[in-house]
Design a protein around this motif. Structure first.
Motif, mmCIF file in Angstrom:
data_model
loop_
_atom_site.group_PDB
_atom_site.id
_atom_site.type_symbol
_atom_site.label_atom_id
_atom_site.label_comp_id
_atom_site.label_asym_id
_atom_site.label_seq_id
_atom_site.Cartn_x
_atom_site.Cartn_y
_atom_site.Cartn_z
ATOM 1 N N MET A 1 28.922 3.130 -10.099
ATOM 2 C CA MET A 1 27.571 3.396 -9.604
ATOM 3 C C MET A 1 26.546 2.653 -10.469
ATOM 4 S SD MET A 1 25.717 7.086 -9.021
ATOM 5 C CE MET A 1 24.046 7.169 -8.408
ATOM 6 N N MET A 2 25.545 2.088 -9.822
ATOM 7 C CA MET A 2 24.524 1.348 -10.549
ATOM 8 C C MET A 2 23.665 2.278 -11.396
ATOM 9 S SD MET A 2 21.278 -0.842 -9.086
ATOM 10 C CE MET A 2 22.216 -1.714 -7.838
ATOM 11 N N ARG A 3 23.403 1.888 -12.634
ATOM 12 C CA ARG A 3 22.489 2.633 -13.497
ATOM 13 C C ARG A 3 21.060 2.229 -13.186
ATOM 14 N NH1 ARG A 3 23.523 1.533 -19.519
ATOM 15 N NH2 ARG A 3 21.633 2.808 -19.662
ATOM 16 N N ALA A 4 20.193 3.231 -13.074
ATOM 17 C CA ALA A 4 18.786 2.935 -12.846
ATOM 18 C C ALA A 4 18.217 2.177 -14.050
ATOM 19 C CB ALA A 4 18.010 4.222 -12.618
ATOM 20 N N PHE A 5 17.311 1.281 -13.777
ATOM 21 C CA PHE A 5 16.663 0.492 -14.831
ATOM 22 C C PHE A 5 15.164 0.607 -14.623
ATOM 23 C CE2 PHE A 5 14.696 -2.888 -17.015
ATOM 24 C CZ PHE A 5 15.570 -3.492 -17.903
ATOM 25 N N THR A 6 14.464 1.102 -15.633
ATOM 26 C CA THR A 6 13.009 1.141 -15.570
ATOM 27 C C THR A 6 12.395 0.303 -16.692
ATOM 28 O OG1 THR A 6 13.033 3.230 -16.822
ATOM 29 C CG2 THR A 6 12.879 3.371 -14.405
ATOM 30 N N ARG A 7 12.827 0.589 -17.929
ATOM 31 C CA ARG A 7 12.255 -0.105 -19.086
ATOM 32 C C ARG A 7 13.297 -0.155 -20.192
ATOM 33 N NH1 ARG A 7 8.842 0.978 -23.645
ATOM 34 N NH2 ARG A 7 7.060 -0.460 -23.804
ATOM 35 N N GLU A 8 13.482 -1.315 -20.767
ATOM 36 C CA GLU A 8 14.490 -1.497 -21.818
ATOM 37 C C GLU A 8 13.888 -2.291 -22.972
ATOM 38 O OE1 GLU A 8 18.552 -0.880 -23.099
ATOM 39 O OE2 GLU A 8 17.545 -0.203 -21.260
ATOM 40 N N THR A 9 13.997 -1.738 -24.179
ATOM 41 C CA THR A 9 13.568 -2.437 -25.392
ATOM 42 C C THR A 9 14.787 -2.618 -26.288
ATOM 43 O OG1 THR A 9 11.318 -1.537 -25.298
ATOM 44 C CG2 THR A 9 12.091 -2.372 -27.424
ATOM 45 N N SER A 10 15.027 -3.839 -26.724
ATOM 46 C CA SER A 10 16.249 -4.106 -27.478
ATOM 47 C C SER A 10 16.116 -5.373 -28.305
ATOM 48 C CB SER A 10 17.421 -4.271 -26.496
ATOM 49 O OG SER A 10 18.600 -4.725 -27.150
ATOM 50 N N ARG B 1 21.746 -5.026 -20.067
ATOM 51 C CA ARG B 1 20.860 -4.553 -18.996
ATOM 52 C C ARG B 1 19.975 -5.656 -18.432
ATOM 53 N NH1 ARG B 1 20.033 0.473 -17.893
ATOM 54 N NH2 ARG B 1 20.455 -0.478 -15.885
ATOM 55 N N ALA B 2 19.711 -6.691 -19.224
ATOM 56 C CA ALA B 2 18.844 -7.777 -18.757
ATOM 57 C C ALA B 2 19.274 -9.087 -19.396
ATOM 58 C CB ALA B 2 17.382 -7.488 -19.096
ATOM 59 N N VAL B 3 19.064 -10.176 -18.659
ATOM 60 C CA VAL B 3 19.381 -11.518 -19.135
ATOM 61 C C VAL B 3 18.151 -12.391 -18.903
ATOM 62 C CG1 VAL B 3 20.932 -13.489 -18.961
ATOM 63 C CG2 VAL B 3 21.812 -11.191 -18.509
ATOM 64 N N ILE B 4 17.683 -13.029 -19.971
ATOM 65 C CA ILE B 4 16.498 -13.884 -19.901
ATOM 66 C C ILE B 4 16.933 -15.333 -19.990
ATOM 67 C CG2 ILE B 4 14.316 -14.500 -21.027
ATOM 68 C CD1 ILE B 4 14.286 -11.650 -22.214
ATOM 69 N N GLY B 5 16.438 -16.166 -19.092
ATOM 70 C CA GLY B 5 16.793 -17.582 -19.128
ATOM 71 C C GLY B 5 15.917 -18.398 -18.202
ATOM 72 N N PRO B 6 15.974 -19.724 -18.334
ATOM 73 C CA PRO B 6 15.168 -20.586 -17.466
ATOM 74 C C PRO B 6 15.632 -20.573 -16.009
ATOM 75 C CG PRO B 6 15.886 -21.755 -19.450
ATOM 76 C CD PRO B 6 16.694 -20.503 -19.355
ATOM 77 N N SER B 7 16.963 -20.493 -15.798
ATOM 78 C CA SER B 7 17.494 -20.489 -14.431
ATOM 79 C C SER B 7 18.911 -19.926 -14.449
ATOM 80 C CB SER B 7 17.486 -21.901 -13.826
ATOM 81 O OG SER B 7 18.391 -22.745 -14.515
ATOM 82 N N PHE B 8 19.337 -19.477 -13.272
ATOM 83 C CA PHE B 8 20.658 -18.862 -13.130
ATOM 84 C C PHE B 8 21.358 -19.436 -11.909
ATOM 85 C CE2 PHE B 8 17.755 -15.792 -15.029
ATOM 86 C CZ PHE B 8 18.446 -15.373 -16.155
ATOM 87 N N ASN C 1 25.002 -3.821 -30.244
ATOM 88 C CA ASN C 1 24.079 -2.826 -29.694
ATOM 89 C C ASN C 1 22.965 -3.444 -28.851
ATOM 90 O OD1 ASN C 1 25.415 -0.659 -31.031
ATOM 91 N ND2 ASN C 1 24.367 -1.209 -32.939
ATOM 92 N N ALA C 2 22.901 -4.757 -28.823
ATOM 93 C CA ALA C 2 21.854 -5.427 -28.045
ATOM 94 C C ALA C 2 22.137 -5.289 -26.550
ATOM 95 C CB ALA C 2 21.760 -6.895 -28.428
ATOM 96 N N THR C 3 21.105 -5.007 -25.777
ATOM 97 C CA THR C 3 21.258 -4.859 -24.330
ATOM 98 C C THR C 3 20.575 -5.976 -23.544
ATOM 99 O OG1 THR C 3 19.309 -3.414 -24.216
ATOM 100 C CG2 THR C 3 21.459 -2.349 -24.502
ATOM 101 N N ILE C 4 19.990 -6.933 -24.277
ATOM 102 C CA ILE C 4 19.309 -8.062 -23.646
ATOM 103 C C ILE C 4 19.878 -9.360 -24.216
ATOM 104 C CG2 ILE C 4 17.096 -9.213 -23.244
ATOM 105 C CD1 ILE C 4 15.726 -6.493 -23.617
ATOM 106 N N LEU C 5 20.193 -10.299 -23.326
ATOM 107 C CA LEU C 5 20.667 -11.611 -23.742
ATOM 108 C C LEU C 5 19.618 -12.669 -23.423
ATOM 109 C CD1 LEU C 5 24.376 -11.669 -22.445
ATOM 110 C CD2 LEU C 5 23.516 -10.847 -24.650
ATOM 111 N N LEU C 6 19.554 -13.683 -24.273
ATOM 112 C CA LEU C 6 18.768 -14.880 -23.995
ATOM 113 C C LEU C 6 19.766 -15.999 -23.746
ATOM 114 C CD1 LEU C 6 16.136 -16.569 -23.918
ATOM 115 C CD2 LEU C 6 16.422 -16.894 -26.394
#
Length: 205
Positions: A1-10, A97-104, A68-73
């Motif tokens: 089941m998908m976990r809800a995502f509202t706000r993530e700081t990491s 929980r999140a992936v930051i990048g120029p393109s996917f 413990n990081a939940t965000i990737l660059l």
């Protein structure tokens, strides 16, 4: 089941490599494994290990605190290659929980949305500035706020909009896949069907 995502700081782990394809994210030989055991153990399996099969301490994900990081660059065209959804499963099961990048890669991008991973597209120069900042301040944190549709970078790197499909965003905020989201409109669907049959009685023959 998908976990809800509202706000993530990491803290953020920067994964090197342009055109990091899905086979690098999870090698194909692991796709036969039972996902109940978790695909997170296979994340970047081959590129995070040395020739002896041991974890390479220089690989960013193997460094202290990175687990413990939940965000990737990531770099340009992350998730290209095959359509394997297992690549996203590996990220989810690892806790990303999140992936930051120029393109996917297009298919990876859509698979991420369907599994509750927020893909944040930022201009190359902003990604490079973030990478430089993280090199100097490895404990710096990023906030991905899907409710406000913005990502806040550390230092003086500013706040940037998160632009994703509105329906996908609503699904992720509620932690529902497309079918589950459809079920939330069941009363409206039933009302429409009742009104439709009432005005077009031949449909009920």
């Amino acid at each position: 089941m998908m976990r809800a995502f509202t706000r993530e700081t990491s803290k953020v782990v920067a994964i090197p490599g342009v055109n990091c394809d899905t086979d690098q994210i999870i090698p194909g030989r692991f796709l036969k494994a039972d996902r109940a055991q978790g695909y997170g153990q296979f994340l970047f399996h081959d590129i995070r290990r040395n020739e002896q099969g041991e974890l390479d301490p220089s690989f960013p994900l193997n460094q202290p605190g990175a687990e413990n990081a939940t965000i990737l660059l990531v770099e340009d065209n992350f998730g290209c290659g095959s359509s394997r959804e297992g690549a996203v499963y590996a990220l989810v099961d690892h806790g990303v929980r999140a992936v930051i990048g120029p393109s996917f890669g297009d298919i990876f991008y859509n698979n991420a949305l369907k599994n509750g991973v927020v893909p944040v597209r930022l201009p190359v120069e902003d990604c490079e500035a973030l990478a430089d900042h993280l090199a100097r301040f490895p404990d710096a944190e990023v906030t991905v706020d899907l409710t406000a549709s913005k990502v806040t970078l550390p230092g003086n790197l500013g706040t940037h909009p998160i632009v994703i499909d509105a329906f996908a965003r609503e699904c992720i905020l509620q932690g529902l896949d497309e079918i589950e989201m459809t079920f939330t409109y069941m009363e409206q669907i039933k009302a429409f069907e009742t009104d439709r049959i009432a005005s077009h009685s031949w449909l009920d023959r």
